[in-house]
Design a protein around this motif. Structure first.
Motif, PDB file in Angstrom:
ATOM      1  N   ASP A  17       0.790  -1.231   0.000  1.00  0.00           N
ATOM      2  CA  ASP A  17       0.000   0.000   0.000  1.00  0.00           C
ATOM      3  C   ASP A  17       0.825   1.286   0.000  1.00  0.00           C
ATOM      4  OD1 ASP A  17      -2.188  -1.658   0.093  1.00  0.00           O
ATOM      5  OD2 ASP A  17      -2.649  -1.284   2.199  1.00  0.00           O
ATOM      6  N   VAL A  18       2.052   1.220   0.479  1.00  0.00           N
ATOM      7  CA  VAL A  18       2.841   2.444   0.656  1.00  0.00           C
ATOM      8  C   VAL A  18       4.111   2.382  -0.199  1.00  0.00           C
ATOM      9  CG1 VAL A  18       4.007   3.948   2.317  1.00  0.00           C
ATOM     10  CG2 VAL A  18       2.009   2.617   3.045  1.00  0.00           C
ATOM     11  N   PRO A  19       4.179   3.234  -1.214  1.00  0.00           N
ATOM     12  CA  PRO A  19       5.404   3.263  -2.028  1.00  0.00           C
ATOM     13  C   PRO A  19       6.607   3.612  -1.157  1.00  0.00           C
ATOM     14  CG  PRO A  19       3.643   4.540  -3.061  1.00  0.00           C
ATOM     15  CD  PRO A  19       3.165   4.168  -1.675  1.00  0.00           C
ATOM     16  N   GLY A  20       7.659   2.822  -1.277  1.00  0.00           N
ATOM     17  CA  GLY A  20       8.866   3.070  -0.497  1.00  0.00           C
ATOM     18  C   GLY A  20       8.927   2.309   0.816  1.00  0.00           C
ATOM     19  N   ALA A  21       7.804   1.766   1.259  1.00  0.00           N
ATOM     20  CA  ALA A  21       7.786   1.057   2.543  1.00  0.00           C
ATOM     21  C   ALA A  21       8.660  -0.191   2.512  1.00  0.00           C
ATOM     22  CB  ALA A  21       6.360   0.687   2.932  1.00  0.00           C
ATOM     23  N   LYS A  22       8.746  -0.821   1.364  1.00  0.00           N
ATOM     24  CA  LYS A  22       9.574  -2.029   1.257  1.00  0.00           C
ATOM     25  C   LYS A  22      11.021  -1.711   1.636  1.00  0.00           C
ATOM     26  CE  LYS A  22      10.953  -5.751  -1.781  1.00  0.00           C
ATOM     27  NZ  LYS A  22      11.035  -6.304  -3.119  1.00  0.00           N
ATOM     28  N   ASP A  23      11.507  -0.556   1.217  1.00  0.00           N
ATOM     29  CA  ASP A  23      12.890  -0.166   1.537  1.00  0.00           C
ATOM     30  C   ASP A  23      13.076   0.041   3.039  1.00  0.00           C
ATOM     31  OD1 ASP A  23      13.579  -0.220  -1.163  1.00  0.00           O
ATOM     32  OD2 ASP A  23      13.111   1.898  -1.447  1.00  0.00           O
ATOM     33  N   VAL A  24      12.044   0.607   3.695  1.00  0.00           N
ATOM     34  CA  VAL A  24      12.127   0.829   5.146  1.00  0.00           C
ATOM     35  C   VAL A  24      12.124  -0.515   5.873  1.00  0.00           C
ATOM     36  CG1 VAL A  24      11.001   1.863   7.156  1.00  0.00           C
ATOM     37  CG2 VAL A  24      10.990   3.076   4.960  1.00  0.00           C
ATOM     38  N   ILE A  25      11.246  -1.423   5.468  1.00  0.00           N
ATOM     39  CA  ILE A  25      11.176  -2.756   6.090  1.00  0.00           C
ATOM     40  C   ILE A  25      12.510  -3.480   5.903  1.00  0.00           C
ATOM     41  CG2 ILE A  25      10.070  -5.036   5.968  1.00  0.00           C
ATOM     42  CD1 ILE A  25       8.311  -2.867   7.317  1.00  0.00           C
ATOM     43  N   GLU A  26      13.055  -3.403   4.699  1.00  0.00           N
ATOM     44  CA  GLU A  26      14.332  -4.077   4.430  1.00  0.00           C
ATOM     45  C   GLU A  26      15.456  -3.461   5.271  1.00  0.00           C
ATOM     46  OE1 GLU A  26      16.866  -5.754   0.654  1.00  0.00           O
ATOM     47  OE2 GLU A  26      15.525  -4.056   0.320  1.00  0.00           O
ATOM     48  N   LYS A  27      15.429  -2.142   5.447  1.00  0.00           N
ATOM     49  CA  LYS A  27      16.446  -1.448   6.239  1.00  0.00           C
ATOM     50  C   LYS A  27      16.485  -1.961   7.679  1.00  0.00           C
ATOM     51  CE  LYS A  27      17.140   3.258   8.015  1.00  0.00           C
ATOM     52  NZ  LYS A  27      16.646   4.640   7.890  1.00  0.00           N
ATOM     53  N   TYR A  28      15.317  -2.176   8.267  1.00  0.00           N
ATOM     54  CA  TYR A  28      15.257  -2.569   9.673  1.00  0.00           C
ATOM     55  C   TYR A  28      15.197  -4.085   9.886  1.00  0.00           C
ATOM     56  CZ  TYR A  28      14.630   2.317  10.814  1.00  0.00           C
ATOM     57  OH  TYR A  28      14.824   3.660  10.956  1.00  0.00           O
ATOM     58  N   PHE A  29      14.531  -4.797   8.991  1.00  0.00           N
ATOM     59  CA  PHE A  29      14.302  -6.234   9.191  1.00  0.00           C
ATOM     60  C   PHE A  29      15.136  -7.111   8.270  1.00  0.00           C
ATOM     61  CE2 PHE A  29       9.587  -5.336  10.515  1.00  0.00           C
ATOM     62  CZ  PHE A  29      10.024  -4.743  11.677  1.00  0.00           C
ATOM     63  N   GLY A  30      15.798  -6.538   7.274  1.00  0.00           N
ATOM     64  CA  GLY A  30      16.516  -7.336   6.290  1.00  0.00           C
ATOM     65  C   GLY A  30      15.553  -7.820   5.214  1.00  0.00           C
ATOM     66  N   ASN A  31      16.052  -8.531   4.222  1.00  0.00           N
ATOM     67  CA  ASN A  31      15.165  -8.940   3.125  1.00  0.00           C
ATOM     68  C   ASN A  31      14.519 -10.298   3.359  1.00  0.00           C
ATOM     69  OD1 ASN A  31      17.305 -10.626   2.634  1.00  0.00           O
ATOM     70  ND2 ASN A  31      17.853  -9.752   0.653  1.00  0.00           N
ATOM     71  N   GLY A  32      14.761 -10.915   4.506  1.00  0.00           N
ATOM     72  CA  GLY A  32      14.124 -12.199   4.816  1.00  0.00           C
ATOM     73  C   GLY A  32      12.620 -12.103   4.906  1.00  0.00           C
ATOM     74  N   CYS A  33      12.107 -10.931   5.245  1.00  0.00           N
ATOM     75  CA  CYS A  33      10.651 -10.731   5.350  1.00  0.00           C
ATOM     76  C   CYS A  33       9.947 -11.071   4.049  1.00  0.00           C
ATOM     77  CB  CYS A  33      10.323  -9.272   5.681  1.00  0.00           C
ATOM     78  SG  CYS A  33      10.430  -8.863   7.414  1.00  0.00           S
ATOM     79  N   PHE A  34      10.590 -10.772   2.940  1.00  0.00           N
ATOM     80  CA  PHE A  34       9.914 -10.858   1.655  1.00  0.00           C
ATOM     81  C   PHE A  34       9.700 -12.294   1.189  1.00  0.00           C
ATOM     82  CE2 PHE A  34      12.482  -6.830   1.576  1.00  0.00           C
ATOM     83  CZ  PHE A  34      11.444  -6.044   2.035  1.00  0.00           C
ATOM     84  N   PRO A  55       9.182  -0.428  17.237  1.00  0.00           N
ATOM     85  CA  PRO A  55       8.166  -0.366  16.178  1.00  0.00           C
ATOM     86  C   PRO A  55       7.768   1.064  15.824  1.00  0.00           C
ATOM     87  CG  PRO A  55       7.211  -1.220  18.217  1.00  0.00           C
ATOM     88  CD  PRO A  55       8.694  -1.126  18.425  1.00  0.00           C
ATOM     89  N   GLN A  56       7.762   1.958  16.803  1.00  0.00           N
ATOM     90  CA  GLN A  56       7.336   3.335  16.526  1.00  0.00           C
ATOM     91  C   GLN A  56       8.281   4.036  15.563  1.00  0.00           C
ATOM     92  OE1 GLN A  56       4.260   4.387  17.642  1.00  0.00           O
ATOM     93  NE2 GLN A  56       4.672   5.863  16.022  1.00  0.00           N
ATOM     94  N   LYS A  57       9.557   3.742  15.678  1.00  0.00           N
ATOM     95  CA  LYS A  57      10.549   4.337  14.768  1.00  0.00           C
ATOM     96  C   LYS A  57      10.258   3.919  13.325  1.00  0.00           C
ATOM     97  CE  LYS A  57      15.522   4.723  14.111  1.00  0.00           C
ATOM     98  NZ  LYS A  57      16.844   4.399  14.627  1.00  0.00           N
ATOM     99  N   ILE A  58       9.925   2.651  13.129  1.00  0.00           N
ATOM    100  CA  ILE A  58       9.639   2.130  11.795  1.00  0.00           C
ATOM    101  C   ILE A  58       8.328   2.718  11.267  1.00  0.00           C
ATOM    102  CG2 ILE A  58       9.158   0.013  10.490  1.00  0.00           C
ATOM    103  CD1 ILE A  58      11.023  -1.364  12.684  1.00  0.00           C
ATOM    104  N   VAL A  59       7.311   2.759  12.121  1.00  0.00           N
ATOM    105  CA  VAL A  59       6.007   3.325  11.745  1.00  0.00           C
ATOM    106  C   VAL A  59       6.166   4.797  11.343  1.00  0.00           C
ATOM    107  CG1 VAL A  59       3.778   4.046  12.703  1.00  0.00           C
ATOM    108  CG2 VAL A  59       4.596   1.724  13.084  1.00  0.00           C
ATOM    109  N   ASP A  60       6.906   5.551  12.149  1.00  0.00           N
ATOM    110  CA  ASP A  60       7.099   6.970  11.850  1.00  0.00           C
ATOM    111  C   ASP A  60       7.804   7.164  10.511  1.00  0.00           C
ATOM    112  OD1 ASP A  60       5.888   7.638  14.248  1.00  0.00           O
ATOM    113  OD2 ASP A  60       7.770   8.061  15.295  1.00  0.00           O
ATOM    114  N   GLU A  61       8.798   6.323  10.245  1.00  0.00           N
ATOM    115  CA  GLU A  61       9.534   6.452   8.987  1.00  0.00           C
ATOM    116  C   GLU A  61       8.636   6.109   7.800  1.00  0.00           C
ATOM    117  OE1 GLU A  61      13.750   4.989   7.023  1.00  0.00           O
ATOM    118  OE2 GLU A  61      13.563   5.118   9.196  1.00  0.00           O
ATOM    119  N   ILE A  62       7.819   5.075   7.934  1.00  0.00           N
ATOM    120  CA  ILE A  62       6.906   4.708   6.841  1.00  0.00           C
ATOM    121  C   ILE A  62       5.861   5.810   6.636  1.00  0.00           C
ATOM    122  CG2 ILE A  62       5.105   3.090   6.120  1.00  0.00           C
ATOM    123  CD1 ILE A  62       6.836   0.872   7.453  1.00  0.00           C
TER     124      ILE A  62
END
Length: 67
Positions: A17-34, A55-62
């Motif tokens: 739903d959010v353009p660019g969110a994948k990059d934020v998730i990868e930054k914090y969680f790595g690409n294993g999520c995908f 989690p708040q840091k990630i939410v705020d960035e997204i």
């Protein structure tokens, strides 16, 4: 962006739903999520707990992506 992302938002939905969110998730969680089937059930809060992140840091960035 239709709705504000929260720590209870499902990671897979956020990425779709959010353009660019994948990059934020990868930054914090790595690409294993995908490749993890849990991506469509697990929240940002759960992922943060698993990766020892705030989690708040990630939410705020997204949410800042929506500009």
């Amino acid at each position: 962006m239709a709705e504000k992302i929260t720590k209870d938002s499902v990671i897979g939905h956020v990425i779709n739903d959010v353009p660019g969110a994948k990059d934020v998730i990868e930054k914090y969680f790595g690409n294993g999520c995908f490749t993890c089937p849990g991506i469509n059930m697990e929240s940002i809060s759960f992922g943060s707990m698993m990766h020892n992140m705030d989690p708040q840091k990630i939410v705020d960035e997204i949410n800042s992506l929506g500009g």
